[in-house]
Each structure stands twice: as C-alpha cells, then as structure tokens.
Scaffold this motif. Structure first.
Motif, PDB file in Angstrom:
ATOM      1  N   VAL A  45       1.243  66.933  52.726  1.00 35.61           N
ATOM      2  CA  VAL A  45       0.619  65.734  53.286  1.00 35.61           C
ATOM      3  C   VAL A  45       1.535  64.521  53.113  1.00 35.61           C
ATOM      4  CG1 VAL A  45      -0.661  65.193  51.149  1.00 35.61           C
ATOM      5  CG2 VAL A  45      -1.512  64.352  53.331  1.00 35.61           C
ATOM      6  N   GLU A  46       1.576  63.683  54.148  1.00 30.74           N
ATOM      7  CA  GLU A  46       2.336  62.435  54.081  1.00 30.74           C
ATOM      8  C   GLU A  46       1.585  61.430  53.223  1.00 30.74           C
ATOM      9  OE1 GLU A  46       3.563  58.375  56.182  1.00 30.74           O
ATOM     10  OE2 GLU A  46       1.616  59.100  55.558  1.00 30.74           O
ATOM     11  N   ILE A  47       2.308  60.818  52.279  1.00 33.30           N
ATOM     12  CA  ILE A  47       1.732  59.703  51.514  1.00 33.30           C
ATOM     13  C   ILE A  47       2.735  58.578  51.687  1.00 33.30           C
ATOM     14  CG2 ILE A  47       0.985  58.925  49.221  1.00 33.30           C
ATOM     15  CD1 ILE A  47      -0.111  61.563  48.708  1.00 33.30           C
ATOM     16  N   GLY A  48       2.561  57.803  52.744  1.00 32.10           N
ATOM     17  CA  GLY A  48       3.579  56.811  53.049  1.00 32.10           C
ATOM     18  C   GLY A  48       3.084  55.829  54.089  1.00 32.10           C
ATOM     19  N   THR A  49       3.964  55.553  55.068  1.00 38.67           N
ATOM     20  CA  THR A  49       3.704  54.453  55.995  1.00 38.67           C
ATOM     21  C   THR A  49       2.518  54.735  56.914  1.00 38.67           C
ATOM     22  OG1 THR A  49       6.009  53.795  55.836  1.00 38.67           O
ATOM     23  CG2 THR A  49       4.808  52.998  57.758  1.00 38.67           C
ATOM     24  N   VAL A  50       2.296  55.996  57.283  1.00 35.84           N
ATOM     25  CA  VAL A  50       1.111  56.261  58.108  1.00 35.84           C
ATOM     26  C   VAL A  50      -0.153  56.005  57.284  1.00 35.84           C
ATOM     27  CG1 VAL A  50      -0.177  58.016  59.384  1.00 35.84           C
ATOM     28  CG2 VAL A  50       2.291  57.841  59.658  1.00 35.84           C
ATOM     29  N   MET A  51      -0.136  56.434  56.028  1.00 33.07           N
ATOM     30  CA  MET A  51      -1.322  56.279  55.176  1.00 33.07           C
ATOM     31  C   MET A  51      -1.567  54.817  54.779  1.00 33.07           C
ATOM     32  SD  MET A  51      -2.202  58.539  51.807  1.00 33.07           S
ATOM     33  CE  MET A  51      -2.530  60.152  52.480  1.00 33.07           C
ATOM     34  N   PHE A  52      -0.482  54.097  54.448  1.00 36.18           N
ATOM     35  CA  PHE A  52      -0.670  52.765  53.852  1.00 36.18           C
ATOM     36  C   PHE A  52      -0.083  51.619  54.674  1.00 36.18           C
ATOM     37  CE2 PHE A  52      -0.194  55.598  50.019  1.00 36.18           C
ATOM     38  CZ  PHE A  52      -1.530  55.562  49.668  1.00 36.18           C
ATOM     39  N   GLY A  53       0.608  51.908  55.793  1.00 37.92           N
ATOM     40  CA  GLY A  53       1.408  50.868  56.446  1.00 37.92           C
ATOM     41  C   GLY A  53       0.652  49.927  57.364  1.00 37.92           C
ATOM     42  N   ARG A  54      -0.571  50.306  57.778  1.00 35.17           N
ATOM     43  CA  ARG A  54      -1.288  49.443  58.729  1.00 35.17           C
ATOM     44  C   ARG A  54      -2.217  48.493  57.975  1.00 35.17           C
ATOM     45  NH1 ARG A  54      -5.715  48.517  61.809  1.00 35.17           N
ATOM     46  NH2 ARG A  54      -5.370  48.121  64.032  1.00 35.17           N
ATOM     47  N   HIS A  55      -2.193  47.219  58.377  1.00 39.76           N
ATOM     48  CA  HIS A  55      -2.994  46.200  57.686  1.00 39.76           C
ATOM     49  C   HIS A  55      -4.236  45.868  58.509  1.00 39.76           C
ATOM     50  CE1 HIS A  55       0.477  46.011  55.184  1.00 39.76           C
ATOM     51  NE2 HIS A  55       1.236  45.773  56.235  1.00 39.76           N
ATOM     52  N   PRO A  56      -5.250  45.277  57.866  1.00 40.96           N
ATOM     53  CA  PRO A  56      -6.501  44.991  58.576  1.00 40.96           C
ATOM     54  C   PRO A  56      -6.292  44.125  59.823  1.00 40.96           C
ATOM     55  CG  PRO A  56      -6.801  44.729  56.220  1.00 40.96           C
ATOM     56  CD  PRO A  56      -5.350  44.986  56.435  1.00 40.96           C
ATOM     57  N   ASP A  57      -5.230  43.275  59.847  1.00 38.56           N
ATOM     58  CA  ASP A  57      -5.008  42.435  61.036  1.00 38.56           C
ATOM     59  C   ASP A  57      -4.277  43.198  62.147  1.00 38.56           C
ATOM     60  OD1 ASP A  57      -2.431  42.667  60.137  1.00 38.56           O
ATOM     61  OD2 ASP A  57      -2.104  40.530  59.821  1.00 38.56           O
ATOM     62  N   GLY A  58      -4.034  44.507  61.941  1.00 35.69           N
ATOM     63  CA  GLY A  58      -3.412  45.317  62.991  1.00 35.69           C
ATOM     64  C   GLY A  58      -1.902  45.399  62.893  1.00 35.69           C
ATOM     65  N   THR A  59      -1.293  44.590  62.024  1.00 30.65           N
ATOM     66  CA  THR A  59       0.167  44.662  61.892  1.00 30.65           C
ATOM     67  C   THR A  59       0.543  45.884  61.045  1.00 30.65           C
ATOM     68  OG1 THR A  59       0.101  43.267  59.940  1.00 30.65           O
ATOM     69  CG2 THR A  59       0.461  42.161  62.059  1.00 30.65           C
ATOM     70  N   GLU A  60       1.832  46.228  61.118  1.00 34.29           N
ATOM     71  CA  GLU A  60       2.301  47.409  60.397  1.00 34.29           C
ATOM     72  C   GLU A  60       3.616  47.090  59.689  1.00 34.29           C
ATOM     73  OE1 GLU A  60       3.654  50.679  62.842  1.00 34.29           O
ATOM     74  OE2 GLU A  60       2.749  52.124  61.477  1.00 34.29           O
ATOM     75  N   THR A  61       3.692  47.451  58.417  1.00 37.35           N
ATOM     76  CA  THR A  61       4.949  47.319  57.673  1.00 37.35           C
ATOM     77  C   THR A  61       5.183  48.631  56.916  1.00 37.35           C
ATOM     78  OG1 THR A  61       3.720  46.347  55.847  1.00 37.35           O
ATOM     79  CG2 THR A  61       4.861  44.802  57.296  1.00 37.35           C
ATOM     80  N   PRO A  62       6.450  48.927  56.541  1.00 36.31           N
ATOM     81  CA  PRO A  62       6.698  50.154  55.789  1.00 36.31           C
ATOM     82  C   PRO A  62       5.929  50.143  54.460  1.00 36.31           C
ATOM     83  CG  PRO A  62       8.751  49.211  56.585  1.00 36.31           C
ATOM     84  CD  PRO A  62       7.690  48.191  56.860  1.00 36.31           C
ATOM     85  N   ALA A  63       5.392  51.303  54.066  1.00 37.95           N
ATOM     86  CA  ALA A  63       4.776  51.419  52.741  1.00 37.95           C
ATOM     87  C   ALA A  63       5.872  51.337  51.680  1.00 37.95           C
ATOM     88  CB  ALA A  63       4.042  52.750  52.647  1.00 37.95           C
ATOM     89  N   ALA A  64       5.468  51.163  50.424  1.00 30.22           N
ATOM     90  CA  ALA A  64       6.458  51.062  49.344  1.00 30.22           C
ATOM     91  C   ALA A  64       7.352  52.304  49.318  1.00 30.22           C
ATOM     92  CB  ALA A  64       5.744  50.890  48.009  1.00 30.22           C
ATOM     93  N   MET A  65       6.761  53.474  49.577  1.00 31.58           N
ATOM     94  CA  MET A  65       7.526  54.721  49.567  1.00 31.58           C
ATOM     95  C   MET A  65       7.038  55.603  50.707  1.00 31.58           C
ATOM     96  SD  MET A  65       7.815  55.844  45.583  1.00 31.58           S
ATOM     97  CE  MET A  65       6.229  55.394  44.950  1.00 31.58           C
ATOM     98  N   ASP A  66       7.910  56.487  51.181  1.00 27.47           N
ATOM     99  CA  ASP A  66       7.477  57.518  52.127  1.00 27.47           C
ATOM    100  C   ASP A  66       7.619  58.859  51.437  1.00 27.47           C
ATOM    101  OD1 ASP A  66       6.648  56.582  54.839  1.00 27.47           O
ATOM    102  OD2 ASP A  66       8.469  55.389  54.581  1.00 27.47           O
ATOM    103  N   LEU A  67       6.481  59.372  50.945  1.00 25.94           N
ATOM    104  CA  LEU A  67       6.485  60.609  50.167  1.00 25.94           C
ATOM    105  C   LEU A  67       5.800  61.725  50.935  1.00 25.94           C
ATOM    106  CD1 LEU A  67       5.325  59.103  46.747  1.00 25.94           C
ATOM    107  CD2 LEU A  67       7.674  59.548  47.474  1.00 25.94           C
ATOM    108  N   VAL A  68       6.144  62.949  50.566  1.00 31.16           N
ATOM    109  CA  VAL A  68       5.372  64.114  51.029  1.00 31.16           C
ATOM    110  C   VAL A  68       4.874  64.831  49.782  1.00 31.16           C
ATOM    111  CG1 VAL A  68       5.541  66.394  52.108  1.00 31.16           C
ATOM    112  CG2 VAL A  68       6.539  64.388  53.218  1.00 31.16           C
ATOM    113  N   ARG A  69       3.562  64.962  49.673  1.00 37.10           N
ATOM    114  CA  ARG A  69       2.985  65.607  48.491  1.00 37.10           C
ATOM    115  C   ARG A  69       2.719  67.076  48.772  1.00 37.10           C
ATOM    116  NH1 ARG A  69      -2.934  64.144  46.333  1.00 37.10           N
ATOM    117  NH2 ARG A  69      -3.468  65.588  48.013  1.00 37.10           N
ATOM    118  N   LEU A  70       3.197  67.914  47.862  1.00 36.80           N
ATOM    119  CA  LEU A  70       2.857  69.338  47.885  1.00 36.80           C
ATOM    120  C   LEU A  70       1.942  69.565  46.688  1.00 36.80           C
ATOM    121  CD1 LEU A  70       6.445  70.815  48.532  1.00 36.80           C
ATOM    122  CD2 LEU A  70       4.688  70.235  50.239  1.00 36.80           C
ATOM    123  N   ALA A  71       0.627  69.589  46.929  1.00 36.87           N
ATOM    124  CA  ALA A  71      -0.347  69.739  45.837  1.00 36.87           C
ATOM    125  C   ALA A  71      -0.628  71.222  45.631  1.00 36.87           C
ATOM    126  CB  ALA A  71      -1.635  69.003  46.177  1.00 36.87           C
TER     127      ALA A  71
END
Ligand SMILES: Cc1ncc(COP(=O)(O)O)c(C=O)c1O
Length: 469
Positions: free
Chosen positions: A392-418
């Motif tokens: 699963v992606e834990i990064g910009t898709v998960m955290f990058g979109r803000h309530p005002d609709g803008t998008e910035t890179p998340a702090a990290m772009d990780l892939v979790r293998l749980a």
C-alpha cells in the motif's frame, strides 16, 4: 530465517534457524495469475490496488489488521462460545483475560479499535482540547478532530528520520510533553502513547520512556491511555533491546506497560490475533459509566459490545497466545528478515524494521518520478504486475491533498508491506523479497501516474489513475 542475536531452542539443542512456531492444519489456496491477467485486472481497477478483487492477489501485504490466522485452540473456543445477549460466559472469559493482562477495572468490548476511540473521545473531550501522543494513528486523529479537539504528535526527533537507526524510535519527546503540559495543561484531558507507533513505522516505545511519560502525567495529574494495538510486539522489542529486560517474559513486560497507564484503546485485529474486535479499558469509574452508556447506543450491551460471543472467545485465546515467546520471536524476526533482504538488494527502507511491516522509501528508489506523479503508486503497481504482491502507498496520494483542494508532496512517499500474523511462511517472504529486488533492478523503467478521478476526502481508497506517458 537466521537470527543475529538470538537462538531458538529445539529439543535441548541450540539452533540458529528461527522456524514458524506452528504446523499447518488447514490451508487456503492462493491464486496464480499471468502477467497479462494482472495487467488487465489492474487496468480494470483504475491502477489502484484497493480496487482489485483479493482473489487476484497472490501475496496480500495490504495490512496486518484482521488478516491473521487463528489457531486450532481459537477455533475450538469459538465452538464453545456462549451467545447469550447479556452476561454471556464468553464475556467473562474475555474480561478475565484482559483484566489479568492489563490490570484495568473496567473492560468494555467494542467491534474494533476505532469504536473504542470514538467512545473514549466522545465521552471525555471538549472542543479546543489537545491530546498528545507519540504519533496518532489516522482513525485516532480523526476521532479527536471530529470532537473539534487537536491531536498533537510528540514523537522524538529521531522518530521522524527514516534512515536513522534508534532502538526506540516510537518514544515520546518528554521535553516537548512537559512543555505542553506546563503551558496548556488545562486543555489536556489525557495523554496517549501508541505501542508500537504504527504511523511512525511500527517503532517501539521503551519502558523507560513510558515511565517518564507516567511521571509527567503524575506531576500534572493527567490520565495516561495506551493505544495498545501492538502491545505484545512492543513488549518483545523491550525484552530484546532494553537494558535489564532480557530475562523477563513478554507478558510480564506487557503487564508493566499497562500498569503505567490508566486505560487503553485496543484493536484486537492486531495483537488480539483475531479477525475482528477491540476494547476500551480504564480505571476511572465515571468515565467508564459514560462510555458504557454510549456503547449501548452505538455498539451493543456492555457484555458483548458489537461482537459475537465467539469473537470474544477468539480474542481471549489470542491474547494468551500473542505473548508466547516462540511466537513473538518468529514474528519480529520474520519482519526483520524481509527488511534485511531488501537492504541487501539495495532497496531503501525505514530503519530499523518495525514490528508489523517494512516501509520502502519509494521516493528514494524512484528519483525519476516526482512526488506529484506518485512514486509510491508506481512501486505498488509494479510489485503487483511483477508477481501479484499487494502493498500500500503511504505518501502523496494518501496525505497530499488539502481540504482547500490544493495538493503538495507528502513528507515521504513510502510503500508499506504489512505482514499478516501466522499467515505466510518463509518461502512466501523470500518470494516477496525476490519480487521487490526484481522491481528494484527495473526501477529506471517505471513511470509515474496521474489521477483521473478521486473523491475529496480519503481519496487513496477509491481514486483511479492513468500512467504518465
Ligand atoms: C495504532 C492503531 N490504532 C488504532 C487502529 C484502529 O483499529 P481498527 O482498525 O480496529 O479500528 C489501528 C488500525 O490499524 C492502529 O494501527
């Protein structure tokens, strides 16, 4: 798996190999697909692995939550469950096991962890208050914010640096907590600590740190609650990493962890070794009474709390099995084993490996893909296409979109293998490592993605993508 610092005992002889501490009585087939089939399935799913049918996945590392295998003893307990609406025998068995482990007076079953969070925070929080934690898990944060309160993360600075090795990267920054309590103590109704720290990479908290948090809570007269989802994995890290703890049992360490707190929220889908369930536990009589009243409204009568009697039995037995040393030894070792194989293949991961998952640094692995073209999604999709492995992606898709609709890179772009508990064998893990290594070798060929449709909130679950040409 070869262990570095520990040896497993077998028939009185010392062995280096740490084996799965179980034999397999019932098996479930997994589906092999061709690359062409996976390409078609992924295209149909809008290049979002959340939208795949699980039948089309060979090794599913999407989450460790509720995906574990139960033991024959859990299944046997399920058959003996009492389904009485009120006062069921299975509730009392569950209550006794949880009370023995945690020492808390009030044990309130819930259908999963977030229900315990919802009931706790709705009961005790007022708008404008602040709940400190090492790192809030996303449902914990959401259940605080929905009460118009603030979830504040106070993990130690080392816990924010992916490549930095530290034995207890989940520790709370005690100076920051002291400052918060000194300056805004009147707005803090309780302090939380998450063991292990999922949002920080499954990293543990030391007993010494928990004692420090307890001392501050005593000084400022605040109750301390654990988010205890992975308490047993945390206890194992304490046993193997903290000075003076090596000779104690994981259960004794866990009991001490709970004794330092006034209550806990728990998702039994992790270290309860069950597929569903959770609980809220505490010593405060008034809070417990209010919580039970809310429980009746939203979950069910206090002796079942949204669960079947057989779920309570499965959790009770699971909580006994999860603190067994051979289990924890194998569990933590198998996660580290995958981490070591990826590092040997030159794949950057969050260090050191956490208890339940390996986090690959997709941004570092795929520097040609800018964060706003989602390197995490590119890697997740490549792993699926290569060999049917789902992360699963834990990064910009998960955290990058803000309530005002803008998008910035998340702090990290990780892939979790749980890693689901007791589900996959060493050869499955070897296969996953081979898959990641192969994708790592082909990394220059990977391209980014753009979103073609997405909802405004929690977009990672249902967004659809296309590849950037
Ligand atoms: C640290 C932590 N807290 C709370 C939860 C929520 O538990 P549940 O999924 O059972 O609602 C999770 C689930 O992943 C978690 O990892």
């Amino acid at each position: 798996m070869r262990g570095h610092d520990t040896r497993s005992k077998g028939a009185g002889v010392h062995f280096h190999t740490i084996i799965e501490p179980f034999r397999i009585k019932s098996v479930e087939s997994i589906a092999f697909t061709t690359r062409e089939e996976r390409e078609a399935r992924l295209r149909e799913a809008g290049f979002n692995v959340f939208l795949l049918h699980a039948n089309d996945v060979l090794i599913d590392l999407l989450t460790d939550s509720g995906t574990g295998a139960m033991s024959s003893q859990q299944w046997a307990a399920i058959m003996q469950a009492d389904e009485s609406y009120a006062g069921s025998r299975s509730f009392y068995r569950f209550r006794d096991v949880v009370a023995d482990l945690t020492g808390f007076t009030h044990i309130i079953p819930t259908h999963q962890g977030r229900a315990a969070e919802r009931i706790l925070f709705h009961t005790v929080l007022q708008p404008g208050q602040i709940v400190p934690n090492n790192n809030h898990f996303d449902t914990t944060r959401a259940n605080i914010e929905v009460e118009d309160a603030e979830a504040r993360d106070l993990v130690i600075p080392e816990g924010r640096v992916p490549s930095l090795v530290h034995p207890f990267k989940g520790n709370v920054d005690l100076d920051a907590l002291e400052r918060l309590l000194a300056e805004h103590g009147d707005r803090v109704p309780l302090v939380m600590v998450t063991v292990t720290n999922n949002s920080g990479g499954g990293q543990p908290v030391s007993l010494e740190n928990l004692r420090g948090v307890r001392a501050l809570c005593d000084r400022f007269r605040k109750p301390l609650f654990l988010d205890a989802c992975r308490f047993a994995e945390n206890a194992w890290f304490i046993k193997t990493r903290e000075v003076g703890q090596a000779d104690r049992t994981p259960k004794a360490i866990a009991q001490e962890m709970f004794s330092l707190a006034d209550g806990c929220t728990m998702s039994a889908k992790k270290d309860g070794l069950a597929n569903i369930g959770g609980f809220l536990a505490m010593n405060n009589n008034a809070w417990a009474e209010a919580a039970r009243n809310l429980l009746i409204l939203t979950e069910g009568f206090p002796t079942y709390g949204g669960l079947a009697g057989y779920d309570l039995e499965a959790i009770a037995r699971g909580l006994e099995e999860v603190v067994e040393e051979p289990y924890l030894h194998y569990r933590i070792r198998s996660t580290a084993y995958l981490g070591e194989k990826l590092v040997a293949a030159g794949v950057p991961i969050i260090q050191p490996p956490g208890g339940h998952a390996i986090y690959i640094d997709a941004r570092a692995l795929l520097p040609q893909i800018p964060p706003l073209e989602y390197p995490g999604i590119a890697l997740v999709n490549a792993l699926y296409l290569e060999a049917g492995v789902r992360g699963v992606e834990i990064g910009t898709v998960m955290f990058g979109r803000h309530p005002d609709g803008t998008e910035t890179p998340a702090a990290m772009d990780l892939v979790r293998l749980a890693i689901p508990r007791r589900v996959y064998t060493q050869s499955h893990i070897d296969y996953v490592a081979e898959t990641v290594a192969q994708v790592g070798r082909d990394r220059e060929r990977l391209r980014g993605y753009r979103i073609t449709s997405a909802p405004a909130a929690l977009r990672h679950f249902t967004a659809r993508f296309e590849q950037v040409s």
